[in-house]
Design a protein around this motif. Structure first.
Motif, PDB file in Angstrom:
ATOM      1  N   HIS A 110       0.810  -1.222   0.000  1.00 58.88           N
ATOM      2  CA  HIS A 110       0.000   0.000   0.000  1.00 58.88           C
ATOM      3  C   HIS A 110       0.844   1.274   0.000  1.00 58.88           C
ATOM      4  O   HIS A 110       0.315   2.373   0.180  1.00 58.88           O
ATOM      5  N   LEU A 111       2.149   1.119  -0.199  1.00 55.76           N
ATOM      6  CA  LEU A 111       3.014   2.273  -0.425  1.00 55.76           C
ATOM      7  C   LEU A 111       3.314   2.369  -1.916  1.00 55.76           C
ATOM      8  O   LEU A 111       3.164   1.399  -2.660  1.00 55.76           O
ATOM      9  N   THR A 112       3.727   3.536  -2.346  1.00 60.31           N
ATOM     10  CA  THR A 112       4.067   3.693  -3.755  1.00 60.31           C
ATOM     11  C   THR A 112       5.383   2.968  -4.069  1.00 60.31           C
ATOM     12  O   THR A 112       6.138   2.603  -3.156  1.00 60.31           O
ATOM     13  N   VAL A 113       5.628   2.805  -5.335  1.00 64.89           N
ATOM     14  CA  VAL A 113       6.875   2.196  -5.785  1.00 64.89           C
ATOM     15  C   VAL A 113       8.065   2.997  -5.258  1.00 64.89           C
ATOM     16  O   VAL A 113       9.034   2.437  -4.732  1.00 64.89           O
ATOM     17  N   LEU A 114       7.986   4.319  -5.369  1.00 66.12           N
ATOM     18  CA  LEU A 114       9.057   5.188  -4.886  1.00 66.12           C
ATOM     19  C   LEU A 114       9.256   5.045  -3.384  1.00 66.12           C
ATOM     20  O   LEU A 114      10.387   4.964  -2.888  1.00 66.12           O
ATOM     21  N   GLU A 115       8.163   5.014  -2.636  1.00 65.72           N
ATOM     22  CA  GLU A 115       8.253   4.908  -1.177  1.00 65.72           C
ATOM     23  C   GLU A 115       8.890   3.593  -0.756  1.00 65.72           C
ATOM     24  O   GLU A 115       9.633   3.534   0.236  1.00 65.72           O
ATOM     25  N   ASN A 116       8.608   2.511  -1.478  1.00 68.40           N
ATOM     26  CA  ASN A 116       9.227   1.228  -1.164  1.00 68.40           C
ATOM     27  C   ASN A 116      10.742   1.312  -1.250  1.00 68.40           C
ATOM     28  O   ASN A 116      11.461   0.818  -0.369  1.00 68.40           O
ATOM     29  N   VAL A 117      11.248   1.952  -2.305  1.00 63.90           N
ATOM     30  CA  VAL A 117      12.700   2.053  -2.469  1.00 63.90           C
ATOM     31  C   VAL A 117      13.290   3.013  -1.443  1.00 63.90           C
ATOM     32  O   VAL A 117      14.378   2.783  -0.912  1.00 63.90           O
ATOM     33  N   ARG A 118      12.556   4.083  -1.133  1.00 65.79           N
ATOM     34  CA  ARG A 118      13.060   5.040  -0.135  1.00 65.79           C
ATOM     35  C   ARG A 118      13.242   4.379   1.229  1.00 65.79           C
ATOM     36  O   ARG A 118      14.186   4.694   1.960  1.00 65.79           O
ATOM     37  N   ILE A 119      12.334   3.483   1.587  1.00 66.21           N
ATOM     38  CA  ILE A 119      12.460   2.783   2.865  1.00 66.21           C
ATOM     39  C   ILE A 119      13.770   2.002   2.906  1.00 66.21           C
ATOM     40  O   ILE A 119      14.501   2.025   3.905  1.00 66.21           O
ATOM     41  N   ALA A 120      14.075   1.318   1.796  1.00 64.39           N
ATOM     42  CA  ALA A 120      15.330   0.567   1.747  1.00 64.39           C
ATOM     43  C   ALA A 120      16.542   1.496   1.808  1.00 64.39           C
ATOM     44  O   ALA A 120      17.575   1.159   2.390  1.00 64.39           O
ATOM     45  N   LEU A 121      16.414   2.689   1.233  1.00 63.28           N
ATOM     46  CA  LEU A 121      17.532   3.634   1.215  1.00 63.28           C
ATOM     47  C   LEU A 121      17.755   4.317   2.559  1.00 63.28           C
ATOM     48  O   LEU A 121      18.800   4.937   2.776  1.00 63.28           O
ATOM     49  N   GLN A 122      16.811   4.212   3.478  1.00 64.12           N
ATOM     50  CA  GLN A 122      16.933   4.914   4.761  1.00 64.12           C
ATOM     51  C   GLN A 122      18.118   4.430   5.583  1.00 64.12           C
ATOM     52  O   GLN A 122      18.529   5.105   6.530  1.00 64.12           O
ATOM     53  N   ARG A 123      18.664   3.276   5.232  1.00 59.28           N
ATOM     54  CA  ARG A 123      19.846   2.805   5.952  1.00 59.28           C
ATOM     55  C   ARG A 123      20.953   3.854   5.921  1.00 59.28           C
ATOM     56  O   ARG A 123      21.752   3.967   6.855  1.00 59.28           O
ATOM     57  N   LYS A 124      21.005   4.644   4.841  1.00 57.65           N
ATOM     58  CA  LYS A 124      22.054   5.660   4.727  1.00 57.65           C
ATOM     59  C   LYS A 124      21.887   6.780   5.752  1.00 57.65           C
ATOM     60  O   LYS A 124      22.824   7.508   6.024  1.00 57.65           O
ATOM     61  N   LEU A 125      20.660   6.921   6.303  1.00 62.21           N
ATOM     62  CA  LEU A 125      20.426   7.958   7.306  1.00 62.21           C
ATOM     63  C   LEU A 125      20.941   7.540   8.675  1.00 62.21           C
ATOM     64  O   LEU A 125      21.061   8.357   9.573  1.00 62.21           O
ATOM     65  N   GLY A 126      21.237   6.241   8.820  1.00 58.85           N
ATOM     66  CA  GLY A 126      21.698   5.734  10.109  1.00 58.85           C
ATOM     67  C   GLY A 126      20.527   5.396  11.008  1.00 58.85           C
ATOM     68  O   GLY A 126      19.433   5.941  10.890  1.00 58.85           O
ATOM     69  N   GLY A 127      20.729   4.440  11.913  1.00 60.25           N
ATOM     70  CA  GLY A 127      19.689   4.062  12.862  1.00 60.25           C
ATOM     71  C   GLY A 127      18.616   3.213  12.222  1.00 60.25           C
ATOM     72  O   GLY A 127      18.840   2.489  11.257  1.00 60.25           O
ATOM     73  N   SER A 128      17.381   3.326  12.757  1.00 62.11           N
ATOM     74  CA  SER A 128      16.274   2.490  12.331  1.00 62.11           C
ATOM     75  C   SER A 128      15.537   3.108  11.149  1.00 62.11           C
ATOM     76  O   SER A 128      15.769   4.245  10.763  1.00 62.11           O
ATOM     77  N   PHE A 129      14.577   2.323  10.598  1.00 66.29           N
ATOM     78  CA  PHE A 129      13.722   2.861   9.550  1.00 66.29           C
ATOM     79  C   PHE A 129      12.740   3.851  10.164  1.00 66.29           C
ATOM     80  O   PHE A 129      12.179   3.610  11.223  1.00 66.29           O
ATOM     81  N   TYR A 130      12.517   4.967   9.469  1.00 66.17           N
ATOM     82  CA  TYR A 130      11.710   6.047  10.028  1.00 66.17           C
ATOM     83  C   TYR A 130      10.406   6.185   9.253  1.00 66.17           C
ATOM     84  O   TYR A 130      10.259   7.037   8.390  1.00 66.17           O
TER      85      TYR A 130
END
Length: 273
Positions: A110-130
């Motif tokens: 139920h997330l967009t295609v873009l949002e799915n990839v952004r979640i995976a990219l959040q690792r670069k922000l450090g810490g947990s998924f936000y």
């Protein structure tokens, strides 16, 4: 034994031909006396597509679970980039650069295609998924997310909700989220399972494309895919390695023909071709 599909032209390798990214030594997994994996020694060459095949119950998925540490081996050793990772937990395995996909497509429907990839990219922000971060905060990841979606042919669908994608494109999205984790080694578990002809061809070409500068180890039943893109094939039977080598060599092995290849090829020509 003859096969209708041609082997791919071997890609030029930038590293020494004896450079293995993943090795296992006499890997064993027992379940209350049942030996599911029996002294399996693998050598996966850096930059290659390495396929693991075999009949149902041969131990392929158990091997994957051992490599990604969802299961702990009973005996044996696993090395990644010449480092012993036998005792590492799954999270540490992923941080080292080994990322796995599963037989069932694992995206947020139920997330967009873009949002799915952004979640995976959040690792670069450090810490947990936000999940609660604002869209504005996460927009810094959009450029890279679009680049990854373009790599798998989904940049035009970036605003679509994932649940609306055809099955083959869901698998492509899963590969994009895998690439977002910047893996050195990608483990693909039945990447074309349940697909029609067009989707199989599309995903096969996608795997070839994303294998550039990466190593792929995959479990796959579709012999068109295995023959078409694999550099090396390991055949498992009853938990043990039956044969290993290029497709043309393995396909002529009488033991392989008896144990697996003849049946698989008939199934492929009847239901996949």
């Amino acid at each position: 034994m003859r096969h209708a599909w041609r082997r791919p032209r071997r890609r030029a390798k930038s590293r020494a031909m004896n450079d293995y990214i993943l090795e296992t030594d006499n890997l064993v997994k027992e379940f209350k006396g049942f030996v599911a994996v029996d002294n399996v020694s693998l050598k996966v060459r850096r930059g290659h597509i390495h396929a693991m095949i075999g009949p149902n119950g041969a131990g392929k998925t158990t091997c994957f679970n051992l490599l990604t540490k969802f299961l702990q081996p009973t005996r044996g050793a696993i090395r990644f980039n010449n480092i012993d990772i036998t005792g590492d937990p799954p999270a540490k395995i992923a941080r080292r650069g080994i990322v796995r996909s599963f037989q069932i497509s694992a995206v947020f429907p139920h997330l967009t295609v873009l949002e799915n990839v952004r979640i995976a990219l959040q690792r670069k922000l450090g810490g947990s998924f936000y999940f609660w971060r604002s869209d504005k905060t996460l927009s810094r990841l959009d450029t890279r997310a679009i680049e990854l979606l373009a790599e798998v042919g989904l940049d035009a669908q970036n605003r679509m909700v994932a649940v609306e994608l055809p099955y083959g494109q869901k698998r492509a999205l899963e590969i994009a989220t895998t690439l977002a984790l910047e893996p050195e080694l990608i483990l693909l578990d039945e990447p074309t399972q349940g697909m029609g002809h067009e989707d199989v061809d599309r995903v096969m070409q996608l795997i070839k494309k994303v294998s550039a500068d990466r190593t792929i180890l995959m479990v796959e039943h579709n012999m068109k895919v295995v023959a078409g893109i694999s550099d090396t094939i390991t055949v498992l039977a009853r938990g043990s390695v039956l044969a290993e080598g290029p497709y043309a060599e393995v396909a002529k092995n009488p033991q392989v023909i008896e144990a697996y290849m003849g049946t698989a090829e008939n199934e492929a020509s009847g239901s996949q071709a």
